[in-house]
Design an enzyme around this catalytic site. Structure first.
Site, PDB file in Angstrom:
ATOM      1  CE1 TYR A  35      41.717  24.241  95.987  1.00  0.00           C
ATOM      2  CE2 TYR A  35      43.915  23.937  94.837  1.00  0.00           C
ATOM      3  CZ  TYR A  35      42.459  24.038  94.745  1.00  0.00           C
ATOM      4  OH  TYR A  35      41.670  23.638  93.725  1.00  0.00           O
ATOM      5  CE  LYS A  74      42.109  26.194  90.523  1.00  0.00           C
ATOM      6  NZ  LYS A  74      43.141  25.876  91.458  1.00  0.00           N
ATOM      7  CG  HIS A 120      38.418  28.610  93.436  1.00  0.00           C
ATOM      8  ND1 HIS A 120      39.186  28.238  94.320  1.00  0.00           N
ATOM      9  CD2 HIS A 120      37.986  27.224  92.860  1.00  0.00           C
ATOM     10  CE1 HIS A 120      39.308  27.092  94.515  1.00  0.00           C
ATOM     11  NE2 HIS A 120      38.742  26.161  93.793  1.00  0.00           N
ATOM     12  CB  ILE A 173      45.456  19.233  87.688  1.00  0.00           C
ATOM     13  CG1 ILE A 173      44.115  19.695  87.847  1.00  0.00           C
ATOM     14  CG2 ILE A 173      46.205  20.306  86.744  1.00  0.00           C
ATOM     15  CD1 ILE A 173      43.850  21.071  88.387  1.00  0.00           C
ATOM     16  CB  SER A 191      49.236  11.419  94.475  1.00  0.00           C
ATOM     17  OG  SER A 191      49.537  10.594  95.437  1.00  0.00           O
ATOM     18  CB  VAL A 192      50.745  13.429  99.585  1.00  0.00           C
ATOM     19  CG1 VAL A 192      49.925  14.777  99.391  1.00  0.00           C
ATOM     20  CG2 VAL A 192      49.943  12.243 100.239  1.00  0.00           C
TER      21      VAL A 192
END
Length: 276
Positions: free
Chosen positions: A51, A76, A109, A229, A232-233
């Protein structure tokens, strides 16, 4: 810890059932997003090396002032870092970026296309668990055949299998395989990236309870014992996704959401995903 219920993993570690994901969140936005989540009450944060935002997560954790034993941090190992020695190095790099000496959960992952490579990776995770570098180990995107092979060849059964799971793809075969092995199921993309929020049955149930469609879908997951999980931002949506404990869906409502299953993935199938 906050009032979020926990799932007791197969090694006795307790994991919050509701966590905050940061997939596709740019690193320069991650610190603010995680800080907003922690302010609302989330204590479980899920990231991954690929990420590219472990540094942002670590910064938010450090600046929060929340005690380490109140947090649950997952990351991960990516496909290109799989293998015994490579995984150990990848773990060290992730821990440094996160600013942590110990992780709570470390996952493979994806099952790599090279048959059996994930077995060498898993041996490294078993080593990290034995050394106390992580409190629990697990997998992500593993299909039943991957789980069966891993469990047969290993000493430690994965604690968690994190897979794509939402009303449009209920992934029942994986859930059954997880249950057979005593593995907790964790849903990524639990809202199908919003694709299921306009379904008539979801909207009807949300109106009946005076809740949003997203809250109804998250409640559907939680009542069936899964870990979720959402990400959002947007601070208001981060708070909305956390406010899912003041109502209960009926069995008929759960069944109505189950009936939306159409095998609709938002991500790749594990058998076809070969990214290095």
């Amino acid at each position: 810890m906050t009032s979020v219920p926990t799932i007791t993993l197969n090694n006795g570690v307790r994991m919050p059932q509701l966590g905050f994901g940061v997939f596709q969140v740019p690193d320069d936005q991650t610190t603010a997003a995680v800080a907003a989540a922690l302010e609302v009450g989330y204590r479980s944060i899920d990231t991954a090396a690929v990420y590219g935002n472990e540094v942002g997560v670590g910064r938010a954790l450090a600046e929060s002032g929340i005690r380490r034993d109140e947090l649950f941090v997952t990351t991960k190992v990516w496909n290109s870092d799989q293998g015994y020695d490579q995984t150990l190095r990848a773990f060290d790099a992730s821990a440094e970026r996160l600013g942590l000496d110990q992780l709570d959960l470390y996952l493979i992952h994806w099952p790599t296309p090279e048959r059996g490579r994930y077995l060498d990776t898993w041996r490294a995770l078993e080593r990290l668990l034995a050394d106390g570098r992580t409190r629990a180990i697990g997998v992500s995107n593993f299909e039943p055949e991957h789980l069966d092979r891993l469990v047969e060849a290993s000493e430690v059964v994965p604690a968690v299998n994190q897979v794509e799971l939402h009303p449009a793809m209920t992934n029942t075969a994986v859930i059954a395989a997880d249950a057979r092995h005593g593995i907790a199921t964790e849903a990524w993309s639990p809202l199908a990236q919003g694709a299921v929020l306009h379904e008539a049955s979801v909207v009807e149930i949300s109106e009946r309870h005076g809740r949003t469609p997203a809250q109804v879908v998250l409640r559907w997951h939680l009542q069936q014992g899964r870990i979720v999980i959402p990400k959002s931002v947007t601070p208001s949506r981060i708070a909305e996704n956390f406010d899912v404990f003041g109502f209960e869906l009926t069995e008929l409502e759960l069944d109505a959401i189950d009936a939306l299953d159409r095998g609709g993935r938002t991500g790749p199938h594990p058998a076809e995903f070969n990214a290095a």
